[in-house]
Structure formats: C-alpha cells, structure tokens
Design a protein around this motif. Structure first.
Motif, PDB file in Angstrom:
ATOM      1  N   PHE A 140       0.856  -1.181   0.000  1.00  0.00           N
ATOM      2  CA  PHE A 140       0.000   0.000   0.000  1.00  0.00           C
ATOM      3  C   PHE A 140       0.890   1.227   0.000  1.00  0.00           C
ATOM      4  O   PHE A 140       1.805   1.344   0.830  1.00  0.00           O
ATOM      5  N   GLY A 141       0.663   2.130  -0.942  1.00  0.00           N
ATOM      6  CA  GLY A 141       1.506   3.313  -1.023  1.00  0.00           C
ATOM      7  C   GLY A 141       0.747   4.549  -1.450  1.00  0.00           C
ATOM      8  O   GLY A 141      -0.306   4.469  -2.077  1.00  0.00           O
ATOM      9  N   ARG A 142       1.278   5.685  -1.088  1.00  0.00           N
ATOM     10  CA  ARG A 142       0.822   6.989  -1.569  1.00  0.00           C
ATOM     11  C   ARG A 142       2.004   7.677  -2.233  1.00  0.00           C
ATOM     12  O   ARG A 142       3.163   7.450  -1.845  1.00  0.00           O
ATOM     13  N   MET A 143       1.738   8.510  -3.219  1.00  0.00           N
ATOM     14  CA  MET A 143       2.820   9.121  -3.997  1.00  0.00           C
ATOM     15  C   MET A 143       2.657  10.626  -4.099  1.00  0.00           C
ATOM     16  O   MET A 143       1.613  11.184  -3.761  1.00  0.00           O
ATOM     17  N   GLY A 144       3.717  11.276  -4.596  1.00  0.00           N
ATOM     18  CA  GLY A 144       3.656  12.686  -4.930  1.00  0.00           C
ATOM     19  C   GLY A 144       3.538  13.618  -3.748  1.00  0.00           C
ATOM     20  O   GLY A 144       3.059  14.743  -3.884  1.00  0.00           O
ATOM     21  N   GLY A 145       3.956  13.180  -2.569  1.00  0.00           N
ATOM     22  CA  GLY A 145       3.857  14.020  -1.392  1.00  0.00           C
ATOM     23  C   GLY A 145       2.615  13.783  -0.563  1.00  0.00           C
ATOM     24  O   GLY A 145       2.398  14.469   0.438  1.00  0.00           O
ATOM     25  N   SER A 146       1.790  12.816  -0.964  1.00  0.00           N
ATOM     26  CA  SER A 146       0.613  12.463  -0.172  1.00  0.00           C
ATOM     27  C   SER A 146       1.023  11.531   0.967  1.00  0.00           C
ATOM     28  O   SER A 146       1.700  10.533   0.737  1.00  0.00           O
ATOM     29  N   VAL A 147       0.622  11.891   2.179  1.00  0.00           N
ATOM     30  CA  VAL A 147       1.011  11.125   3.361  1.00  0.00           C
ATOM     31  C   VAL A 147      -0.139  10.223   3.780  1.00  0.00           C
ATOM     32  O   VAL A 147      -1.250  10.708   4.027  1.00  0.00           O
ATOM     33  N   PRO A 148       0.061   8.899   3.860  1.00  0.00           N
ATOM     34  CA  PRO A 148      -1.018   8.020   4.315  1.00  0.00           C
ATOM     35  C   PRO A 148      -1.354   8.288   5.773  1.00  0.00           C
ATOM     36  O   PRO A 148      -0.453   8.484   6.598  1.00  0.00           O
ATOM     37  N   ASP A 149      -2.651   8.322   6.090  1.00  0.00           N
ATOM     38  CA  ASP A 149      -3.026   8.535   7.490  1.00  0.00           C
ATOM     39  C   ASP A 149      -3.308   7.196   8.155  1.00  0.00           C
ATOM     40  O   ASP A 149      -3.466   6.177   7.474  1.00  0.00           O
ATOM     41  N   PRO A 150      -3.339   7.160   9.480  1.00  0.00           N
ATOM     42  CA  PRO A 150      -3.517   5.890  10.187  1.00  0.00           C
ATOM     43  C   PRO A 150      -4.781   5.146   9.787  1.00  0.00           C
ATOM     44  O   PRO A 150      -4.776   3.902   9.736  1.00  0.00           O
ATOM     45  N   GLU A 151      -5.872   5.861   9.512  1.00  0.00           N
ATOM     46  CA  GLU A 151      -7.128   5.187   9.156  1.00  0.00           C
ATOM     47  C   GLU A 151      -7.016   4.473   7.818  1.00  0.00           C
ATOM     48  O   GLU A 151      -7.581   3.390   7.635  1.00  0.00           O
ATOM     49  N   GLU A 152      -6.299   5.077   6.873  1.00  0.00           N
ATOM     50  CA  GLU A 152      -6.086   4.418   5.586  1.00  0.00           C
ATOM     51  C   GLU A 152      -5.349   3.097   5.781  1.00  0.00           C
ATOM     52  O   GLU A 152      -5.725   2.059   5.219  1.00  0.00           O
ATOM     53  N   ILE A 153      -4.272   3.149   6.553  1.00  0.00           N
ATOM     54  CA  ILE A 153      -3.482   1.936   6.780  1.00  0.00           C
ATOM     55  C   ILE A 153      -4.297   0.922   7.582  1.00  0.00           C
ATOM     56  O   ILE A 153      -4.252  -0.287   7.301  1.00  0.00           O
ATOM     57  N   PHE A 154      -5.061   1.404   8.562  1.00  0.00           N
ATOM     58  CA  PHE A 154      -5.929   0.516   9.336  1.00  0.00           C
ATOM     59  C   PHE A 154      -6.899  -0.220   8.420  1.00  0.00           C
ATOM     60  O   PHE A 154      -7.090  -1.442   8.545  1.00  0.00           O
ATOM     61  N   ASP A 155      -7.517   0.491   7.484  1.00  0.00           N
ATOM     62  CA  ASP A 155      -8.471  -0.139   6.564  1.00  0.00           C
ATOM     63  C   ASP A 155      -7.795  -1.220   5.721  1.00  0.00           C
ATOM     64  O   ASP A 155      -8.382  -2.288   5.483  1.00  0.00           O
ATOM     65  N   VAL A 156      -6.573  -0.960   5.292  1.00  0.00           N
ATOM     66  CA  VAL A 156      -5.845  -1.960   4.501  1.00  0.00           C
ATOM     67  C   VAL A 156      -5.504  -3.163   5.367  1.00  0.00           C
ATOM     68  O   VAL A 156      -5.580  -4.317   4.916  1.00  0.00           O
TER      69      VAL A 156
END
Length: 357
Positions: free
Chosen positions: A330-346
C-alpha cells in the motif's frame, strides 16, 4: 535533563555539532533549508566552518576536501539537490572518505513539490552515482531517534571510511517535537590522526594522496574488491531494525521513517480490534535488515509494505523473505502522506482475506 522543543531540521544540525561535526557545506532547498540556516548560526559560535556553496555540486566537493583533511564534515539537501550530489558521493566512496550526507526527501520526480516522500529509496540504497559502491543509510522515525542516528552516521562513516546517508523526509524535517540531548562524558574526536588524512607532512614523512583515480584495470579491480569486502562486513555487522508486537503477531506490517509512525498507530488500532498484527521497522535501509525479516518468516504468511512511493523498499522485503511469505503493498505518492485510518483499513482488509484462506 532539559527537554527542548525543536524542528527536525534543526535537531539534525545540533546533533551533528554534538557529534563533533564542525564543518558544514550546503545549499538551501525546501524542505531542508532550516538545517542550512541553523548551521550558519551555530557553527561560528562553536568555532567551526560554515560555507554556503554556489551549488549542490560545489557543496559535496567541499565535503570531499574537508574529509580528506580528516575532519568530520556534513552536507544536506532535498531530493533534486541530492541527485546533484551523486557524482561527489561516488568520489567519496571511491576514495574511502568518511562523510555524512542528509537527504530531507520531497515529492518527485523532477522538481515535484515540497511535500514529504520516500521515493529516493532506490537512489539512497543502491549507490545513486556511478560504479560499484554502497553507502550505509539510516532512517529515523522520531526526532529523538534522529539525534541518535545522526551520531551513529558519523560513527559508521569513521569506522568504515565511507559516506553515510541520513534519510529523512519533509515531514520529519518540518515537524517539531520535544527532544533531549544527552551530555556525553567522552570527548568527541573531531580530527583524524590516521595514516590517510592530508594534514601536512611536517617535513618528517612522505606526502600522502587521496584519490579515486586508478587508470590501471588490475589496480582498479583490486580497489573494488577491497570495497566489496568492506560492504560485506557492513552488511554482516550493521543491520538495524525494530519489531513491535512480535510475540503474538500472526502477520506483519512494515514501514520506515515517518510512515512507520502512522503505521504503528494503525497497528495499535487493529490490535485493539482483535487483529494480531505486528510492525517491522527498518532502521538501516542499507544494509537492509534481512535477518530480521527472515527470522520472522516462520510465524507469518503475509507482510504488508507501506511506503510513500510507488513501491521501492518492497523489493528488499521480497528479496529478504525469498518468496516464503506473501508480500502486499500500500503506497501513496507525490507528497501524499497516508493517514492511520487508511493503513488501518488496509490491515483489516488483508486480515479478512487471510482469514478466508
């Protein structure tokens, strides 16, 4: 001990000074410009040398000159400027000179933006310049650890006579946290008296030379073989990683740097929901902590890699586990920072998938 509220870039500068680095050569580029400004203020107070070079190329070559004299020297930049330093880093590696290079990474490719990213991983860990070389790479995830790893970077540089990279990002560089600087009772050795440093002959010994030039193919091969032996020793001796909740984890998330902070929050949330997941956090990106991953393979069948990139560290994870477990991304690009909820959902999604197998 007194806690100080400091910005990440300034923490690196103060940690370098307390590690005995009194020679800094840099060039401003966002989001690391505060480090240059901090060194411009502090080094004259310490009787050190600060020089704003005319370019990143000039700065890295000034580091080469200072390192040749046996002093602890450092430069810093952000992604596009770090790219410009690669030739000089290759020269440092070829001449076996100790130095520390800081990269406060930002979004790319090209000029990109000034937001945090981890897309410089390949460049940092694969020897971004020409030739067969590696540089040790350290990746802190808190500002307190940044102090420790800055000192560690200088130790590695001196012990192995090699350039070392401290890889942070725009988030760590710009954030503020309370930190404590430990007062060491051991005097810092700031100048080298080894038999390679160029410190003048004093008329009592033969002149020395520092160079990466070797026109004879056989001689250059011997030099490369010597370097490879050193890299093997570093790989065997200097792997570093932290593991969280390994005692009961059925599978793991892995992340480094600032993303490891949000990943750890997500892992804790998932555990509160009954998911037995752990976190592997590489501290050294090269040498990559392969042994840590291999030792955990027996108790897991999946590793989730989280990065602020299209997926770069994932290659080292796959090589480490050698197809023995499933590796997902799971990754975000271009300066977008993943937040804890995104990672939690994954994490929850992958946990459900694992339960169906």
């Amino acid at each position: 001990m007194t806690k100080l509220l400091m910005k990440g870039n300034e923490v690196i500068g103060e940690a370098a000074i307390q590690a005995g680095c009194y020679h800094f050569f840099g060039y401003p580029i966002t989001p690391q410009s505060e480090l240059v400004a901090y060194m411009a203020k502090r080094l004259p107070e310490e009787g050190g040398t600060f020089l704003q070079a005319e370019s990143e190329v000039a700065a890295i070559n000034m580091v080469y000159g200072a390192a040749s004299a046996g002093v602890r020297a450092m430069t810093s930049s952000s992604s596009p400027g770090f790219s410009l330093k690669q030739e000089g880093i290759s020269y440092l590696a070829g001449a076996e000179l100790p130095a520390v290079i800081v990269n406060v990474a930002r979004g790319g490719p090209g000029l990109g933006n000034i937001q945090p990213a981890q897309s410089d991983y390949f460049q940092a860990t694969r020897g971004g310049g020409h030739g067969d070389y590696y540089t040790p790479v350290l990746a802190p995830f808190t500002l307190q650890e940044t102090i420790e790893l800055t000192a560690e970077a200088f130790r590695l540089a001196d012990v192995y006579r090699t350039p070392v990279i401290l890889l942070t990002d725009g988030l760590l560089g710009q954030m503020m946290e309370p930190v404590v600087f430990q007062q060491s009772s051991t005097p810092v050795q700031t100048e080298s008296h080894n038999d390679w440093a160029l410190q003048g002959t004093g008329g009592i010994r033969a002149p020395r030379s520092v160079t990466s030039l070797e026109l004879n193919a056989s001689g250059l091969e011997k030099r490369n073989l010597k370097l490879q032996e050193k890299y093997q020793l570093i790989n065997q001796s200097e792997q570093q990683a932290d593991v969280y909740f390994a005692e009961d984890a059925d599978w793991f998330v892995t992340a480094y740097g600032s993303v490891a902070r949000t990943a750890l929050s997500a892992v804790k949330h998932a555990r509160s929901e009954g998911v037995n997941v752990g976190l592997i956090r590489p501290v050294s990106l090269w040498p990559f902590p392969t042994e840590t991953y291999r030792s955990l393979c027996e108790k897991t069948d999946q590793i989730l890699v989280v990065e602020m990139s299209a997926g770069q560290m994932i290659d080292d994870v796959k090589l480490s586990v050698n197809s023995s477990v499933e590796v997902v991304f799971f990754g975000r690009m271009g300066g977008s920072v993943p937040d804890p909820e995104e990672i939690f959902d994954v994490i929850i999604e992958n946990a459900k998938g694992a339960a169906k197998k």
